[in-house]
Motif scaffolding. Structure first.
Motif, PDB file in Angstrom:
ATOM      1  N   THR A 336       0.838  -1.208   0.000  1.00  0.00           N
ATOM      2  CA  THR A 336       0.000   0.000   0.000  1.00  0.00           C
ATOM      3  C   THR A 336       0.869   1.251   0.000  1.00  0.00           C
ATOM      4  OG1 THR A 336      -1.737  -1.178   1.211  1.00  0.00           O
ATOM      5  CG2 THR A 336      -1.829   1.227   1.216  1.00  0.00           C
ATOM      6  N   ILE A 337       1.895   1.263   0.826  1.00  0.00           N
ATOM      7  CA  ILE A 337       2.801   2.409   0.890  1.00  0.00           C
ATOM      8  C   ILE A 337       3.554   2.568  -0.434  1.00  0.00           C
ATOM      9  CG2 ILE A 337       4.846   3.348   2.012  1.00  0.00           C
ATOM     10  CD1 ILE A 337       2.346   3.561   3.700  1.00  0.00           C
ATOM     11  N   ALA A 338       3.975   1.430  -1.024  1.00  0.00           N
ATOM     12  CA  ALA A 338       4.744   1.481  -2.265  1.00  0.00           C
ATOM     13  C   ALA A 338       3.941   2.106  -3.399  1.00  0.00           C
ATOM     14  CB  ALA A 338       5.208   0.076  -2.652  1.00  0.00           C
ATOM     15  N   ALA A 339       2.610   2.021  -3.326  1.00  0.00           N
ATOM     16  CA  ALA A 339       1.760   2.591  -4.378  1.00  0.00           C
ATOM     17  C   ALA A 339       1.705   4.115  -4.302  1.00  0.00           C
ATOM     18  CB  ALA A 339       0.354   2.012  -4.276  1.00  0.00           C
ATOM     19  N   CYS A 340       2.149   4.683  -3.208  1.00  0.00           N
ATOM     20  CA  CYS A 340       2.142   6.140  -3.043  1.00  0.00           C
ATOM     21  C   CYS A 340       3.422   6.724  -3.635  1.00  0.00           C
ATOM     22  CB  CYS A 340       2.043   6.512  -1.567  1.00  0.00           C
ATOM     23  SG  CYS A 340       0.536   5.953  -0.754  1.00  0.00           S
ATOM     24  N   GLU A 341       3.293   7.834  -4.324  1.00  0.00           N
ATOM     25  CA  GLU A 341       4.432   8.454  -4.973  1.00  0.00           C
ATOM     26  C   GLU A 341       4.873   9.709  -4.239  1.00  0.00           C
ATOM     27  OE1 GLU A 341       3.202   9.183  -8.955  1.00  0.00           O
ATOM     28  OE2 GLU A 341       3.438   7.094  -9.581  1.00  0.00           O
ATOM     29  N   GLY A 342       6.185   9.975  -4.299  1.00  0.00           N
ATOM     30  CA  GLY A 342       6.734  11.225  -3.795  1.00  0.00           C
ATOM     31  C   GLY A 342       6.611  11.413  -2.300  1.00  0.00           C
ATOM     32  N   LEU A 343       6.744  10.337  -1.524  1.00  0.00           N
ATOM     33  CA  LEU A 343       6.638  10.456  -0.068  1.00  0.00           C
ATOM     34  C   LEU A 343       7.846  11.201   0.490  1.00  0.00           C
ATOM     35  CD1 LEU A 343       5.277   6.941   0.971  1.00  0.00           C
ATOM     36  CD2 LEU A 343       4.019   9.067   0.639  1.00  0.00           C
ATOM     37  N   PRO A 344       7.639  11.994   1.537  1.00  0.00           N
ATOM     38  CA  PRO A 344       8.762  12.758   2.114  1.00  0.00           C
ATOM     39  C   PRO A 344       9.762  11.856   2.817  1.00  0.00           C
ATOM     40  CG  PRO A 344       6.760  13.059   3.415  1.00  0.00           C
ATOM     41  CD  PRO A 344       6.359  12.311   2.189  1.00  0.00           C
ATOM     42  N   GLU A 345      11.005  12.332   2.910  1.00  0.00           N
ATOM     43  CA  GLU A 345      12.047  11.596   3.608  1.00  0.00           C
ATOM     44  C   GLU A 345      11.825  11.683   5.118  1.00  0.00           C
ATOM     45  OE1 GLU A 345      14.452   9.758   2.255  1.00  0.00           O
ATOM     46  OE2 GLU A 345      13.702  10.201   0.239  1.00  0.00           O
ATOM     47  N   MET A 346      12.318  10.675   5.822  1.00  0.00           N
ATOM     48  CA  MET A 346      12.255  10.669   7.282  1.00  0.00           C
ATOM     49  C   MET A 346      13.664  10.842   7.837  1.00  0.00           C
ATOM     50  SD  MET A 346       9.434   7.686   8.190  1.00  0.00           S
ATOM     51  CE  MET A 346      10.259   6.386   7.259  1.00  0.00           C
ATOM     52  N   ASP A 347      13.937  12.021   8.392  1.00  0.00           N
ATOM     53  CA  ASP A 347      15.233  12.314   9.008  1.00  0.00           C
ATOM     54  C   ASP A 347      15.102  12.089  10.504  1.00  0.00           C
ATOM     55  OD1 ASP A 347      17.765  13.168   9.589  1.00  0.00           O
ATOM     56  OD2 ASP A 347      17.277  15.307   9.466  1.00  0.00           O
ATOM     57  N   LEU A 348      15.511  10.932  10.990  1.00  0.00           N
ATOM     58  CA  LEU A 348      15.209  10.542  12.364  1.00  0.00           C
ATOM     59  C   LEU A 348      16.378  10.599  13.346  1.00  0.00           C
ATOM     60  CD1 LEU A 348      12.823   7.528  11.668  1.00  0.00           C
ATOM     61  CD2 LEU A 348      12.216   9.875  12.225  1.00  0.00           C
ATOM     62  N   PRO A 349      17.606  10.215  12.991  1.00  0.00           N
ATOM     63  CA  PRO A 349      18.667  10.144  14.002  1.00  0.00           C
ATOM     64  C   PRO A 349      18.851  11.469  14.740  1.00  0.00           C
ATOM     65  CG  PRO A 349      19.381   9.123  11.950  1.00  0.00           C
ATOM     66  CD  PRO A 349      18.086   9.811  11.653  1.00  0.00           C
ATOM     67  N   GLY A 350      18.783  11.415  16.069  1.00  0.00           N
ATOM     68  CA  GLY A 350      18.961  12.594  16.897  1.00  0.00           C
ATOM     69  C   GLY A 350      17.733  13.473  17.007  1.00  0.00           C
ATOM     70  N   ASN A 351      16.633  13.067  16.368  1.00  0.00           N
ATOM     71  CA  ASN A 351      15.413  13.859  16.410  1.00  0.00           C
ATOM     72  C   ASN A 351      14.343  13.168  17.260  1.00  0.00           C
ATOM     73  OD1 ASN A 351      16.339  15.986  14.760  1.00  0.00           O
ATOM     74  ND2 ASN A 351      15.969  14.755  12.922  1.00  0.00           N
ATOM     75  N   ALA A 352      13.227  13.850  17.446  1.00  0.00           N
ATOM     76  CA  ALA A 352      12.160  13.317  18.300  1.00  0.00           C
ATOM     77  C   ALA A 352      10.813  13.710  17.719  1.00  0.00           C
ATOM     78  CB  ALA A 352      12.299  13.838  19.731  1.00  0.00           C
ATOM     79  N   LEU A 353       9.787  12.910  18.030  1.00  0.00           N
ATOM     80  CA  LEU A 353       8.417  13.140  17.597  1.00  0.00           C
ATOM     81  C   LEU A 353       7.495  13.005  18.784  1.00  0.00           C
ATOM     82  CD1 LEU A 353       8.382  10.888  14.392  1.00  0.00           C
ATOM     83  CD2 LEU A 353       8.465  13.389  14.408  1.00  0.00           C
ATOM     84  N   ILE A 354       6.389  13.741  18.772  1.00  0.00           N
ATOM     85  CA  ILE A 354       5.406  13.642  19.841  1.00  0.00           C
ATOM     86  C   ILE A 354       4.010  13.577  19.233  1.00  0.00           C
ATOM     87  CG2 ILE A 354       5.230  16.152  20.123  1.00  0.00           C
ATOM     88  CD1 ILE A 354       4.743  15.650  23.130  1.00  0.00           C
ATOM     89  N   ARG A 355       3.151  12.748  19.845  1.00  0.00           N
ATOM     90  CA  ARG A 355       1.746  12.654  19.440  1.00  0.00           C
ATOM     91  C   ARG A 355       0.873  13.012  20.633  1.00  0.00           C
ATOM     92  NH1 ARG A 355      -2.213   8.307  19.363  1.00  0.00           N
ATOM     93  NH2 ARG A 355      -0.664   6.859  20.143  1.00  0.00           N
ATOM     94  N   LEU A 356      -0.009  13.968  20.429  1.00  0.00           N
ATOM     95  CA  LEU A 356      -0.958  14.376  21.456  1.00  0.00           C
ATOM     96  C   LEU A 356      -2.346  14.143  20.888  1.00  0.00           C
ATOM     97  CD1 LEU A 356       0.721  17.763  22.386  1.00  0.00           C
ATOM     98  CD2 LEU A 356       0.806  15.682  23.738  1.00  0.00           C
ATOM     99  N   THR A 357      -3.036  13.125  21.363  1.00  0.00           N
ATOM    100  CA  THR A 357      -4.328  12.818  20.768  1.00  0.00           C
ATOM    101  C   THR A 357      -5.175  12.001  21.718  1.00  0.00           C
ATOM    102  OG1 THR A 357      -5.419  11.782  18.874  1.00  0.00           O
ATOM    103  CG2 THR A 357      -3.412  10.760  19.638  1.00  0.00           C
ATOM    104  N   GLY A 358      -6.455  12.322  21.745  1.00  0.00           N
ATOM    105  CA  GLY A 358      -7.427  11.489  22.443  1.00  0.00           C
ATOM    106  C   GLY A 358      -7.197  11.394  23.938  1.00  0.00           C
ATOM    107  N   SER A 359      -7.828  10.406  24.548  1.00  0.00           N
ATOM    108  CA  SER A 359      -7.780  10.253  26.002  1.00  0.00           C
ATOM    109  C   SER A 359      -6.607   9.410  26.471  1.00  0.00           C
ATOM    110  CB  SER A 359      -9.087   9.610  26.490  1.00  0.00           C
ATOM    111  OG  SER A 359      -9.274   8.349  25.878  1.00  0.00           O
TER     112      SER A 359
END
Length: 608
Positions: A336-359
């Protein structure tokens, strides 16, 4: 509870010293018994909204039967749609749904709109704004769960339901479970009022049960929702937000009671009122959706279209990942992912992500350069291992480095919220969720707005503050910050919040331990050793926890403190919390009593 317990510490320390020396007596035991706290009433507030609805019948559905039973908390909503439910003795009322029955001749819409028919609304467990939109979210959740789900799995279903409702009506996901009147969202207000006017909401408990149990797309309820959402969305996307109020009601002039072709869709909603095989024509080309190979008329057949009802999304134009609840393989996800074109790069080393959602919140990942990751769930740290696999997806493993937890792929970083497609290996399910880029080098600091200060001589606040000033400070402190609610799903998993060592001296540490049953323990240390006091907690209103602590002061007088807590900033690891404390030692604990307003930064841990 901060600072004012200096006096309490002296009294308790003396008692503890006597007990340790064998000096206890019957008189001392009697004093302790006399000071035992009595049961404190616990209230749970909901808000019933089309406009704000007064005199709606509201109840907490403890046994899950959608009926108001004699042993369930119930009340009539008051001004502003507020319904105050007495939940004394009920463990974690946030785990139960709230229902509201709107009754002709009894319920009043404060906006002045006439109520012409009975209907019911609900909010999923943990949510207290009961609206037409929360009702649709709740029904979708009920249609896709059986009661055996973990809190995390239930949260996934809930987020998918919110996304579905937002997409169906053309509004923001953040508005779906909101008080849209207070926030001033013209689009959400327009959507909610027209849902009610369309008469698709269940009329009574029986219709509510049928809507949940008959969950196929061709059920009468789901067909009606599809038709109504299609009509409402057409207006929402075409008309400016500020002009929607002038659009009026979409469904008040048609026949909502006659169904000529008996397909379950009233004539006023049915695009083909004499054809039972068709009821919806999304692209208005005269061909019903069931017969039309291209429902949104974007030139891409529905079978190839990632979103066959959105003309702005055609083949590969965007990466649209549909929620898939179970039975999906890793290969299916990768394809499914492979069928998508032009996906952005993921620059992860040394970085962080946060999700704030729901209960169930928040979630944060810190991606270390050695391919380990620190995963924080509700501020509690877990070890993970990460890599980018051969398919270009982020693979997250448990701490053993062998057990696959999730596959994730960034599919859209065009806004502040980065959208990821997620594959849950344990559940074999797929969903999408949003994360924010996180700078973990910036400390979360206490917010001192409107803080009372402290008078050491009088042992009381320098300046007394009100509860309204507390809420004013919350709003001010949260502006421009990352914020999580102190919801039931956050703290009733068994969590301890402790003043962060980096921001508090070692001899001035406070800890709130939240047990799942609404009890807990407050512990503090002001240089005289740990002192612990039992407490009770409940959700006072959205995002605000109320803690009740009973104790005996240095003169053997029983006292009570009501603490109110709200998060004003977080990075997913630490939490800046604003506090408001009322005490019987000062001016009582009634609704109008003044108290102490202060702040501190806290970190989280599990209850062992």
């Amino acid at each position: 509870m901060k600072k004012k317990l200096l006096v309490v510490a002296l009294g308790l320390s003396s008692s503890m010293m006597l007990g340790g020396c064998g000096g206890g007596s019957d008189d001392n035991s009697g004093s302790a018994a006399a000071a035992a706290p009595t049961a404190t009433p616990v209230f749970y507030n909901a808000k019933i909204i089309d406009g704000y609805l007064k005199n709606a019948e509201v109840w907490l559905d403890v046994n899950g039967d959608k009926q108001l039973d004699s042993n369930e908390p119930s009340t009539l909503s008051g001004d502003g749609g507020v319904a105050t439910l007495d939940v004394t003795g009920i463990v974690s009322p946030q785990q139960y749904a709230i229902y509201a029955k709107i009754i002709v001749g009894q319920t009043v819409d404060e906006d002045g709109d006439a109520i012409t028919s009975d209907y019911m609304m609900s909010a999923p467990p943990g949510d207290t704004e009961v609206t037409p939109l929360s009702t649709l979210v709740h029904i979708i959740i009920e249609q896709n769960t059986d009661g055996t789900e973990t809190p995390e799995a239930l949260e996934v279903v809930k987020q998918a339901a919110i996304a579905e409702v937002a997409n169906n009506f053309g509004i923001q996901e953040s508005d779906v479970l909101s008080d849209y009147i207070a926030s001033g969202s013209g689009s959400t207000t327009f959507v909610a009022k027209n849902i009610v006017n369309s008469k698709i909401l269940p009329e009574d408990e029986n219709e509510f049960t049928v809507a949940i149990s008959d969950d196929v797309d061709t059920s009468a309820f789901n067909k009606q929702v599809a038709v109504v959402s299609d009509s409402i969305k057409d207006v929402v996307v075409a008309v400016a937000e500020d002009d929607l109020a002038a659009e009026g009601d979409l469904f008040t002039n048609g026949d909502l009671d006659t169904d000529t072709d008996t397909d379950g869709v009233p004539d006023a909603l049915d695009a083909f009122a004499a054809d039972a095989s068709e009821w919806l024509d999304s692209d208005k080309d005269g061909i019903g959706n069931n017969a039309d190979p291209d429902d949104d008329n974007d030139g891409v057949e529905d079978s190839l279209d990632p979103d066959p009802l959105d003309p702005a999304v055609s083949e590969y134009a965007d990466c649209v990942i549909k929620y898939m609840p179970e039975g999906v393989s890793v290969d299916d996800f990768s394809a499914t992912i492979a069928a998508c074109e032009g996906l952005p790069e993921m620059d992860l080393p040394g970085n962080a992500l946060i999700r704030l959602t729901g209960s169930i919140q928040p979630r944060a990942y810190v991606f270390n350069v050695d391919n380990t990751a620190d995963f924080y769930r509700n501020g509690i740290k877990y070890n993970r291992v990460w890599n980018i696999n051969g398919s270009g997806n982020l693979a997250l493993y448990n701490g053993d480095g062998q057990t696959l937890n999730y596959l994730m792929r960034l599919i859209d970083n065009s806004s502040e919220d980065w959208k990821f497609a997620v594959y849950d290996n344990g559940k074999q399910s797929v969903w999408t969720t949003s994360y924010k880029d996180l700078d973990v080098s910036v400390d979360v600091l206490a917010c001192e707005d409107l803080s009372s200060g402290w008078n050491d001589v009088a042992n009381e606040p320098q300046n007394y503050r009100s509860y309204e000033q507390f809420k004013q400070a919350i709003t001010s402190c949260q502006e421009g910050k990352l914020v999580a609610d102190l919801s039931a799903g956050f703290i009733d998993q068994g969590i301890i919040l402790t003043t962060s060592d980096a921001l508090s001296p070692a001899d001035d540490v406070e800890t709130y331990q939240f047990n799942q049953d609404g009890t807990g323990m407050f512990t503090y240390n002001e240089g005289a050793g740990d002192i612990s006091l039992p407490m009770n907690w409940t959700i006072h209103e959205e995002g605000i926890v109320k803690v009740v602590i009973a104790y005996t002061d240095g003169d053997d007088n029983p006292q009570t403190v009501h603490d109110f807590l709200a998060i004003v900033e977080t990075n997913g690891i630490d939490f800046s919390i604003k506090f408001f404390s009322r005490s019987t030692e000062w001016q009582g604990t009634g609704d109008d009593a003044l108290g102490d307003l202060w702040s501190d930064a806290f970190s989280a841990d599990n209850i062992e």
